[in-house]
Design an enzyme around this catalytic site. Structure first.
Site, PDB file in Angstrom:
ATOM      1  N   HIS A 147      -8.936  -1.307  -5.620  1.00 60.07           N
ATOM      2  CA  HIS A 147      -8.559  -1.197  -7.027  1.00 60.07           C
ATOM      3  C   HIS A 147      -9.487  -2.094  -7.848  1.00 60.07           C
ATOM      4  O   HIS A 147      -9.698  -3.259  -7.485  1.00 60.07           O
ATOM      5  CB  HIS A 147      -7.148  -1.749  -7.252  1.00 60.07           C
ATOM      6  CG  HIS A 147      -6.042  -1.030  -6.567  1.00 60.07           C
ATOM      7  ND1 HIS A 147      -5.217  -0.149  -7.207  1.00 60.07           N
ATOM      8  CD2 HIS A 147      -5.593  -1.088  -5.287  1.00 60.07           C
ATOM      9  CE1 HIS A 147      -4.300   0.306  -6.370  1.00 60.07           C
ATOM     10  NE2 HIS A 147      -4.514  -0.244  -5.188  1.00 60.07           N
ATOM     11  N   GLN A 181       0.845  -1.198   0.000  1.00 59.11           N
ATOM     12  CA  GLN A 181       0.000   0.000   0.000  1.00 59.11           C
ATOM     13  C   GLN A 181       0.881   1.249   0.000  1.00 59.11           C
ATOM     14  O   GLN A 181       1.800   1.374   0.818  1.00 59.11           O
ATOM     15  CB  GLN A 181      -0.910   0.008   1.243  1.00 59.11           C
ATOM     16  CG  GLN A 181      -1.858   1.204   1.291  1.00 59.11           C
ATOM     17  CD  GLN A 181      -2.785   1.190   2.506  1.00 59.11           C
ATOM     18  OE1 GLN A 181      -2.675   0.318   3.377  1.00 59.11           O
ATOM     19  NE2 GLN A 181      -3.679   2.151   2.574  1.00 59.11           N
ATOM     20  N   HIS A 218      -8.497   1.952  -0.008  1.00 59.16           N
ATOM     21  CA  HIS A 218      -9.046   2.019  -1.360  1.00 59.16           C
ATOM     22  C   HIS A 218      -9.103   0.635  -1.988  1.00 59.16           C
ATOM     23  O   HIS A 218      -8.316  -0.243  -1.649  1.00 59.16           O
ATOM     24  CB  HIS A 218      -8.234   2.966  -2.252  1.00 59.16           C
ATOM     25  CG  HIS A 218      -6.759   2.729  -2.199  1.00 59.16           C
ATOM     26  ND1 HIS A 218      -5.967   3.223  -1.184  1.00 59.16           N
ATOM     27  CD2 HIS A 218      -5.939   2.045  -3.021  1.00 59.16           C
ATOM     28  CE1 HIS A 218      -4.712   2.854  -1.394  1.00 59.16           C
ATOM     29  NE2 HIS A 218      -4.665   2.132  -2.496  1.00 59.16           N
TER      30      HIS A 218
HETATM   31  P1  AMP Z   1      -1.815   1.435  -3.244  1.00 60.03           P
HETATM   32  O1  AMP Z   1      -0.374   1.197  -3.559  1.00 60.03           O
HETATM   33  O2  AMP Z   1      -2.636   0.196  -3.114  1.00 60.03           O
HETATM   34  O3  AMP Z   1      -1.900   2.337  -2.044  1.00 60.03           O
HETATM   35  O4  AMP Z   1      -2.434   2.188  -4.489  1.00 60.03           O
HETATM   36  C1  AMP Z   1      -2.398   3.561  -4.656  1.00 60.03           C
HETATM   37  C2  AMP Z   1      -2.838   3.813  -6.060  1.00 60.03           C
HETATM   38  O5  AMP Z   1      -3.129   5.179  -6.168  1.00 60.03           O
HETATM   39  C3  AMP Z   1      -1.785   3.490  -7.129  1.00 60.03           C
HETATM   40  O6  AMP Z   1      -2.328   2.563  -8.058  1.00 60.03           O
HETATM   41  C4  AMP Z   1      -1.490   4.838  -7.759  1.00 60.03           C
HETATM   42  O7  AMP Z   1      -1.272   4.741  -9.143  1.00 60.03           O
HETATM   43  C5  AMP Z   1      -2.731   5.622  -7.428  1.00 60.03           C
HETATM   44  N1  AMP Z   1      -2.565   7.059  -7.314  1.00 60.03           N
HETATM   45  C6  AMP Z   1      -1.587   7.734  -6.663  1.00 60.03           C
HETATM   46  N2  AMP Z   1      -1.800   9.066  -6.733  1.00 60.03           N
HETATM   47  C7  AMP Z   1      -2.951   9.232  -7.432  1.00 60.03           C
HETATM   48  C8  AMP Z   1      -3.704  10.372  -7.839  1.00 60.03           C
HETATM   49  N3  AMP Z   1      -3.313  11.623  -7.548  1.00 60.03           N
HETATM   50  N4  AMP Z   1      -4.825  10.169  -8.555  1.00 60.03           N
HETATM   51  C9  AMP Z   1      -5.231   8.917  -8.863  1.00 60.03           C
HETATM   52  N5  AMP Z   1      -4.565   7.799  -8.510  1.00 60.03           N
HETATM   53  C10 AMP Z   1      -3.435   7.945  -7.800  1.00 60.03           C
END
Ligand code: AMP
Length: 137
Positions: free
Chosen positions: A104, A96, A102
């Site tokens: 996905h 994470q 969140h």
């Molecule tokens: P996680 O690693 O599970 O916390 O996933 C975070 C996700 O958020 C990743 O897939 C990123 O590509 C995405 N992410 C990070 N910053 C943004 C943003 N500003 N807008 C949309 N998605 C984002």
């Protein structure tokens, strides 16, 4: 761990940072992932300040999963995807990177997924996909 209300998703919820949104109500927001792992990669987040799924109130988790299902159905219809990987990483040790819970939704196969949050997507192309999903909601 204390919830950081300056994390990226908290700021998106407060409209302090932009996002390509596809769904929003009082409790949940869905928007396109900025670095998609596959075309149509979408994120669904509860608005309540929880870091991981384990911190989220059961009622909020139950409602969020209903929206996850709603968005997944729209993605299936709009993007004609064959399968959707539902991924939820709880904790940095799990990978994470953003400390706000969140889900996905990734139109792909588990066998094809590489590392996530790696390459910036083409935001114009992502906007087109977002409009298609929104239209199917
Ligand atoms: P996680 O690693 O599970 O916390 O996933 C975070 C996700 O958020 C990743 O897939 C990123 O590509 C995405 N992410 C990070 N910053 C943004 C943003 N500003 N807008 C949309 N998605 C984002």
């Amino acid at each position: 761990m204390v919830y950081d209300d300056q994390n990226i998703f908290a700021r998106i919820i407060r409209n302090e940072l932009p996002a390509i949104k596809i769904y929003e109500d009082d409790h949940v927001l869905a928007f396109m992932d900025i670095m998609p792992q596959a075309e149509g990669h979408t994120l669904v987040i509860p608005k309540s300040p929880a870091i991981t799924l384990l911190d989220l109130a059961p009622e909020a988790a139950a409602y969020t999963i209903q929206i996850v299902q709603k968005v997944a159905k729209a993605m299936e219809q709009a993007l004609e995807v064959k399968g959707i990987v539902l991924m939820q990483l709880s904790g940095a040790a799990a990978g994470q990177t953003v400390p706000h819970v969140h889900f996905h939704l990734i139109p792909s196969s588990i066998h094809e997924l590489g590392k996530h949050a790696l390459h910036m997507g083409d935001q114009e192309k992502i906007k087109v996909l977002a409009e298609k999903i929104k239209a199917a909601l």
